[in-house]
Design a protein around this motif. Structure first.
Motif, PDB file in Angstrom:
ATOM      1  N   ARG A 179       0.985  -1.278  -0.155  1.00  0.00           N
ATOM      2  CA  ARG A 179      -0.242  -0.025   0.053  1.00  0.00           C
ATOM      3  C   ARG A 179       0.789   1.266   0.096  1.00  0.00           C
ATOM      4  N   MET A 211       2.198   4.815   0.824  1.00  0.00           N
ATOM      5  CA  MET A 211       2.311   5.510   2.125  1.00  0.00           C
ATOM      6  C   MET A 211       2.910   7.005   1.924  1.00  0.00           C
ATOM      7  N   SER A 212       2.510   7.800   2.737  1.00  0.00           N
ATOM      8  CA  SER A 212       2.538   9.350   2.594  1.00  0.00           C
ATOM      9  C   SER A 212       3.250   9.607   3.932  1.00  0.00           C
ATOM     10  N   ARG A 213       4.299  10.488   3.832  1.00  0.00           N
ATOM     11  CA  ARG A 213       4.982  11.081   5.107  1.00  0.00           C
ATOM     12  C   ARG A 213       4.150  12.619   5.339  1.00  0.00           C
ATOM     13  N   TRP A 260       3.502   8.475   9.345  1.00  0.00           N
ATOM     14  CA  TRP A 260       3.135   7.893   8.074  1.00  0.00           C
ATOM     15  C   TRP A 260       1.727   7.514   8.126  1.00  0.00           C
ATOM     16  N   PRO A 297      -1.467   5.822   5.307  1.00  0.00           N
ATOM     17  CA  PRO A 297      -1.787   5.448   3.678  1.00  0.00           C
ATOM     18  C   PRO A 297      -1.999   6.499   2.910  1.00  0.00           C
ATOM     19  N   SER A 298      -1.490   6.804   1.621  1.00  0.00           N
ATOM     20  CA  SER A 298      -1.731   7.878   0.762  1.00  0.00           C
ATOM     21  C   SER A 298      -3.116   8.067   0.399  1.00  0.00           C
ATOM     22  N   TYR A 322      -4.745   9.990   3.386  1.00  0.00           N
ATOM     23  CA  TYR A 322      -4.264  11.296   3.799  1.00  0.00           C
ATOM     24  C   TYR A 322      -5.454  12.265   4.103  1.00  0.00           C
ATOM     25  N   GLU A 363       2.480  -1.867   4.609  1.00  0.00           N
ATOM     26  CA  GLU A 363       1.128  -2.569   4.606  1.00  0.00           C
ATOM     27  C   GLU A 363       0.607  -3.131   3.518  1.00  0.00           C
ATOM     28  N   TYR A 380       9.530  -1.383   1.353  1.00  0.00           N
ATOM     29  CA  TYR A 380       8.559  -0.456   0.605  1.00  0.00           C
ATOM     30  C   TYR A 380       8.378  -0.399  -0.836  1.00  0.00           C
ATOM     31  N   TYR A 401       3.457  -1.508   9.198  1.00  0.00           N
ATOM     32  CA  TYR A 401       2.775  -0.412   9.471  1.00  0.00           C
ATOM     33  C   TYR A 401       1.918  -0.760  10.974  1.00  0.00           C
TER      34      TYR A 401
END
Length: 648
Positions: free
Chosen positions: A5, A7-9, A277, A279-280, A283, A316, A338, A636
């Motif tokens: 999945r 991810m976004s920071r 973090w 999940p995008s 967000y 994830e 990742y 995750y």
């Protein structure tokens, strides 16, 4: 599906007065994984916990200790309101702790006394058949007592030493009690040592051993009865407070988690900064939740993931529901990184496929499938259910191959001509159908497929399956390397293996006459090109591993070898039960033959879970993963809690 999945920071910044509201929002949505802050020269410090963490921790330790003593396990119960639970928590916990402590102390005291009694009885038993009061074993000025065990008849030896002695003995156990004057103690000890004398401890009790044993047996029975009563009280406490314990443990765990969260967060005198973090695709949900909880007074921003941060990005899985049980196999090896391909969906196909090819028996498939469904329904454990789903997938594959092989508990369903004679199958009148001659060993391909008559063909087939599986691994490795280090690196490190295999294939086809003989030279040229590519991509290590191409491919022949071993075990059980032992008339041997059949196949059923599973797993982990998979990704783990026993 073949990648984790996305991810976004995210960075969350706000005034320190809004930290608690922000933490509450993050905990509620259960989507944001907080990255621990490590103090540096920036001037920011690790935050301080909210509220009275010590009291929370003490209450949580107490409730978990009680849950452990009462053996309260996670199970489905009704949800309790947090507000109502909070109001009665302290008073109920105090009452429960007192009741549990009282019973614990009482039970420990009784169990200690039972152990003492058992120790005394153990010391008394050797003297049980000697009718002497234990007071007579001690308290003499001029006599010495030797209580113990000897081997052989030593009395003549003692009579030579002194005529003033008294002997009591038990011939069954070898126990003796010998009274002699103190002046001959040394000589008596020396004489007894020749008969392997071993001294016994005399319990500090009054009365004969038989009387004391009878008395303490009565006392022990009474103590055990009291312990049973306490156990019944404990069971009643468990039933009465089970829901409260589960709900309280969950509520206190949540509160402790939220209270301690500032220990992971950077703070200054007036502001806080949370990095982590999400999940995008979630967000926007994170942003809306923070905005709503703080009335748009906390700033949330999405940051680009830099290359050096990729190893720490949490991973994830992103697989369909039907594939998710196979994630357990991935976790057993290593979670993907990742930027790495996730092979779970491929394992969903190949692992049951290989398992089914090995076992391939209708009878075992039905037994194991029924067992898997039964365990899945009766065992309420989130850890067991995915394993049972995997077993069910494997048995579906086994059932399909069982139909192809025409096997049922080692019996062939269809008859076959063997050495000029027709060997009947389980289904009368159903014989194998000849399809075509195998290009390997002159064997005839039939339906059903009799594996024992197609050994060479199956060996070649499984080796070809191995080549295909391994090359899928090289293709995935090419994709992984292309993502991480670019096309050139991918071509040299992974593409070179495919070029080498192509060269070998062309050379073999030219050598066998399937292609013109000139193809041999073309194969050699292609092989050398691949060899140079491999040498440049992996250095000397690459050419050294060239023999592994053959060994890895041949490793897949275990798909037929292990399967044949299972067939021969089942066939042997059937032969012993029905050919060697089955009598003409019903009798005791009939029952024995049936028992041999049942227990023989029960043992083979257990082996049918272990052997095909281990070998199918090995082909994934060693032969397949070794071509492309690195693993080692972080799990995750979002900040939050999925409530099972409480609700707001």
């Amino acid at each position: 599906m073949l990648k984790p999945r996305q991810m976004s920071r995210a960075l969350i910044v706000g005034h320190k007065d809004l930290l608690e509201e922000t933490v509450e929002a993050l905990h509620t949505i259960n989507l944001f994984q907080i990255e621990d802050y490590i103090e540096d020269d920036s001037g920011l410090k690790i935050g301080k916990p909210f509220g009275d963490v010590d009291s929370l921790s003490k209450a949580l330790i107490k409730i978990r200790s009680i849950a452990s003593f009462l053996e309260v396990k996670d199970e489905s119960t009704g949800k309790q309101k947090v507000t109502i639970l909070s109001d009665k928590l302290n008073s109920t916990l105090e009452v429960l702790d007192k009741e549990v402590s009282t019973r614990t102390e009482r039970k420990n005291g009784l169990e200690t006394r039972v152990k003492e009694i058992e120790s005394i009885k153990k010391d008394l038993l050797p003297f049980a058949d000697i009718p002497l009061d234990l007071d007579l074993y001690r308290g003499y000025e001029n006599l010495m007592v030797f209580p113990g065990v000897v081997k052989g008849n030593f009395e003549a030896e003692i009579s030579n030493i002194t005529g003033s002695y008294e002997l009591f003995s038990d011939s069954k156990s070898g126990t003796i009690v010998l009274f002699v004057p103190k002046k001959v103690v040394e000589a008596t000890s020396k004489a007894l040592s020749g008969f392997e004398y071993r001294e016994l401890k005399v319990p500090d009790q009054k009365g004969t051993p038989v009387e004391i044993i009878s008395r303490i047996d009565v006392e022990k029975a009474d103590l055990l009865k009291q312990i049973e009563g306490i156990d019944a009280d404990i069971a009643a406490l468990k039933d009465k407070y089970k829901d409260f314990i589960l709900a309280s443990n969950e509520m206190l765990s949540i509160e402790a988690d939220k209270s301690e969260s500032p220990l992971h967060i950077a703070t200054s005198e007036s502001a806080f900064l949370i990095e982590g973090w999400v999940p995008s695709d979630s967000y926007n949900k994170l942003e809306r939740a923070i905005s709503k909880a703080t009335q748009d007074r906390v700033f949330v921003t999405q940051q680009e993931i830099e290359h050096e941060q990729e190893p720490v990005v949490p991973v994830e899985y992103d697989n369909p529901k039907i594939v998710r049980p196979l994630q357990e196999i991935m976790n057993l090896y290593a979670r993907p990184r990742y930027k790495e391909l996730d092979p779970t969906s491929l394992i969903f196909i190949t692992f049951p496929l290989f398992y089914g090819m090995i076992l391939g028996d209708i009878g075992y498939a039905l037994i194991l499938m029924a067992l898997a469904f039964f365990i899945k329904k009766t065992v309420k454990s989130d850890a067991v259910k995915p394993l049972m789903d995997i077993l069910i997938y494997c048995q579906i594959s086994t059932l399909i191959f069982g139909v192809l092989y025409g096997e049922f508990l080692g019996f062939p369903l269809a008859g076959i001509v063997s050495h000029g004679e027709v060997v009947a199958g389980l289904i009368p009148g159903f014989n194998t159908i000849d399809l075509f001659a195998s290009p390997v060993g002159g064997e005839m391909i039939t339906y059903p497929i009799h594996r024992t008559h197609l050994v060479m063909t199956m060996i070649v087939l499984t080796a070809l399956i191995g080549i295909i599986h391994i090359n899928i691994g090289y293709i995935l490795g090419f994709i992984n390397e292309n993502r991480k280090h670019g096309f050139t690196t991918a071509l040299l490190e992974k593409g070179s293996w495919i070029v080498i295999e192509l060269g070998i294939l062309l050379g073999v086809l030219g050598y066998t006459g399937a292609f013109p003989s000139a193809m041999i030279y073309a194969g050699i040229i292609v092989f050398l090109v691949g060899f140079v590519m491999l040498l440049k991509g992996e250095g000397i290590k690459g050419p050294v591993e060239l023999p592994s191409l053959l060994s890895n491919s041949l490793s897949y022949t275990r798909l037929i070898a292990v399967g044949l071993s299972s067939i021969y075990i089942a066939s042997t059980v059937n032969m012993i039960a029905f050919e060697m032992m089955w009598p003409e008339k019903f009798g005791p041997m009939t029952v024995f033959a049936i028992l041999v059949f049942i227990f023989g196949h029960a043992l083979n059923t257990v082996l049918s879970i272990i052997a095909p599973g281990l070998h199918a797993l090995r082909l994934q982990y060693v032969e397949f993963f070794g071509k492309f998979y690195e693993g080692g990704g972080r799990k995750y783990d979002p900040f939050g809690y999925i409530r099972k026993y409480t609700e707001e």
